[in-house]
Write a protein that holds these residues in place. Structure first.
Motif, PDB file in Angstrom:
ATOM      1  N   GLY A  59       0.807  -1.210   0.000  1.00 12.73           N
ATOM      2  CA  GLY A  59       0.000   0.000   0.000  1.00 12.73           C
ATOM      3  C   GLY A  59       0.839   1.258   0.000  1.00 12.73           C
ATOM      4  N   SER A  60       2.124   1.129   0.327  1.00 10.30           N
ATOM      5  CA  SER A  60       3.046   2.266   0.361  1.00 10.30           C
ATOM      6  C   SER A  60       4.159   2.044  -0.656  1.00 10.30           C
ATOM      7  CB  SER A  60       3.643   2.437   1.759  1.00 10.30           C
ATOM      8  OG  SER A  60       4.499   3.559   1.821  1.00 10.30           O
ATOM      9  N   TRP A 249      -7.501   6.051   4.810  1.00 14.90           N
ATOM     10  CA  TRP A 249      -6.108   5.605   4.955  1.00 14.90           C
ATOM     11  C   TRP A 249      -5.948   4.168   4.477  1.00 14.90           C
ATOM     12  CZ3 TRP A 249      -4.746   7.485  10.621  1.00 14.90           C
ATOM     13  CH2 TRP A 249      -4.720   8.896  10.635  1.00 14.90           C
ATOM     14  N   TYR A 251      -5.929   1.845   1.063  1.00 14.17           N
ATOM     15  CA  TYR A 251      -5.751   1.973  -0.382  1.00 14.17           C
ATOM     16  C   TYR A 251      -6.770   1.122  -1.127  1.00 14.17           C
ATOM     17  CZ  TYR A 251      -3.409   1.631  -4.950  1.00 14.17           C
ATOM     18  OH  TYR A 251      -3.108   1.651  -6.284  1.00 14.17           O
ATOM     19  N   ASN A 253      -7.896   0.814  -5.412  1.00 14.16           N
ATOM     20  CA  ASN A 253      -7.831   1.294  -6.789  1.00 14.16           C
ATOM     21  C   ASN A 253      -9.056   0.778  -7.543  1.00 14.16           C
ATOM     22  OD1 ASN A 253      -7.233   2.000  -9.396  1.00 14.16           O
ATOM     23  ND2 ASN A 253      -5.276   0.914  -9.488  1.00 14.16           N
ATOM     24  N   THR A 266      -2.569   3.037   3.284  1.00 15.53           N
ATOM     25  CA  THR A 266      -1.770   3.941   2.473  1.00 15.53           C
ATOM     26  C   THR A 266      -0.511   4.322   3.265  1.00 15.53           C
ATOM     27  OG1 THR A 266      -2.882   5.862   3.409  1.00 15.53           O
ATOM     28  CG2 THR A 266      -3.839   4.890   1.405  1.00 15.53           C
ATOM     29  N   THR A 267       0.361   5.068   2.644  1.00 12.62           N
ATOM     30  CA  THR A 267       1.534   5.569   3.377  1.00 12.62           C
ATOM     31  C   THR A 267       1.092   6.336   4.616  1.00 12.62           C
ATOM     32  OG1 THR A 267       2.850   5.724   1.345  1.00 12.62           O
ATOM     33  CG2 THR A 267       3.581   7.038   3.221  1.00 12.62           C
TER      34      THR A 267
END
Length: 289
Positions: A59-60, A249, A251, A253, A266-267
Motif C-alpha cells: 500500500g506504500s 487511509w 488503499y 484502486n 496507504t503511506t
C-alpha cells in the motif's frame, strides 16, 4: 493481506526459506549479527520485523523484493521504516512478506533463530491471510450475492478459533526464540460506514466485514495474551479513515480491482495510524538487555 493463491507460492516460499537458512549458516564473523550480549554492551536496539503484507508495507510505494525468493514488500515509508530510523535502532532484518499465513510466519521464525536470539524488539502482524480478507470482500461486494456473502461470512467466522490457535502456536515459537519485546499489531477496520453505501459495497455488508475483522483482532489479542507478546490495537488511530471516509487511509484502486495493494494501508495509514500506535509501546532505554 494480499493472499496469493497460486499453488507454486508454498513451493517458492519453502525453497526461499531453505536458501535463506543456508545463507545464514554461511555467515562469517564479519557479517554475523550481534549476540544479545553484544547488543546490550553497544547500546543498540536490534530490531526484527516479521509478518504479512501489513508488516511488509503493501500500500506504500511500489512492489519490491524482500529477503526471500518470492517475498514481496512495499517500497514506501511505513511504521517499520520509522522505527528503524529511531536513534540507536538497527533493523537487523525485515522478513515480512505479503501473503504469509500464521504457519508460514512460524517457518520464517524458525529460520531466523540467530536474529531473534539477538533481537531486542520484534514487530509483526499475522492472521489475516488465514481468513482471506480479500476473498471475503469480493464475496460481499456488489459483484457477489447475498447468498455468497452469507456463506463466506459464516465460513470466516467458523475459521476464527483455528486462526487464533495457529497464531498462538506461532507466537509461542517466537516467544521461545527471543527474550526481547514482541509487539503484535492488530488490523484496522477496512470500512467507514457512516457515509452510507459505497460503489462496490453496501454499508450493511461493510459493517458485517468490520465485525468479522473485530473477531479476528480479538482472537489475535487472546493469542498474544497467552505469551509474553503485547497486542497493539490500531482501531483508534484508523477510526473514520476506512474506505468510504472523506480521508481514507486504506488503499483501493477502483480502476484495477486486482491491484495487490488494495485493502492495505496507504503511506499515511502506516505513518499516522500504525506508527503512533506502536511507538507508544517502544521505550528504547528499556529494550537494550
Amino acid at each position: 493481506m494480499a493472499r496469493i493463491k497460486a499453488p507454486r507460492l508454498l513451493a517458492i516460499f519453502s525453497t526461499g526459506i531453505a536458501a535463506f537458512a543456508m545463507t545464514l549458516t554461511g555467515m562469517g564473523p564479519a557479517t554475523a549479527l550481534a549476540t544479545p550480549t553484544e547488543a546490550s554492551s553497544s547500546g543498540v536496539v536490534n530490531y526484527v520485523n516479521l509478518g504479512d503484507s501489513y508488516s511488509a508495507g503493501f500500500g506504500s510505494g511500489s512492489l519490491a523484493a524482500g529477503p526471500l525468493p518470492g517475498c514481496l514488500q512495499g517500497s514506501g515509508p511505513t511504521h517499520v521504516s520509522k522505527i528503524a530510523a529511531m536513534e540507536n535502532v538497527d533493523l537487523a532484518i525485515n522478513a515480512a512478506c505479503a501473503g504469509l499465513t500464521t504457519t508460514e510466519i512460524a517457518g520464517v521464525t524458525s529460520v531466523l533463530a540467530p536474529q531473534l536470539a539477538a533481537a531486542d524488539l520484534t514487530t509483526l502482524t499475522l492472521g489475516a491471510n488465514d481468513l482471506d480478507i480479500r476473498g471475503l470482500v469480493l464475496a460481499c461486494s456488489t459483484m457477489g450475492s447475498d447468498a455468497t456473502c452469507e456463506q463466506a461470512l459464516a465460513i470466516g467466522a467458523s475459521l476464527i478459533p483455528a486462526i487464533g490457535a495457529s497464531a498462538r502456536q506461532t507466537l509461542q515459537l517466537l516467544d521461545s526464540a527471543t527474550a526481547g519485546k514482541v509487539l503484535v499489531l492488530g488490523y484496522p477496520r477496512l470500512f467507514t460506514t457512516s457515509n452510507g453505501d459505497q460503489p462496490l459495497i453496501t454499508a450493511a455488508r461493510a459493517r458485517d466485514l468490520n465485525d468479522l475483522g473485530d473477531l479476528l483482532n480479538e482472537a489475535i489479542r487472546t493469542a498474544a495474551e497467552e505469551t509474553s507478546a503485547k497486542f497493539v490495537p490500531v482501531l483508534g488511530p484508523f477510526n473514520n479513515h476506512g474506505l468510504g471516509a472523506g480521508d481514507p487511509w486504506i488503499y483501493f484502486n477502483l480502476a484495477n480491482l486486482a491491484d495487490p495493494f488494495n485493502l492495505h494501508p496507504t503511506t499515511t495509514g502506516y505513518l499516522e495510524g500504525y506508527y503512533p500506535a506502536v511507538r507508544n509501546h517502544i521505550h528504547l532505554n528499556q529494550l537494550v538487555r
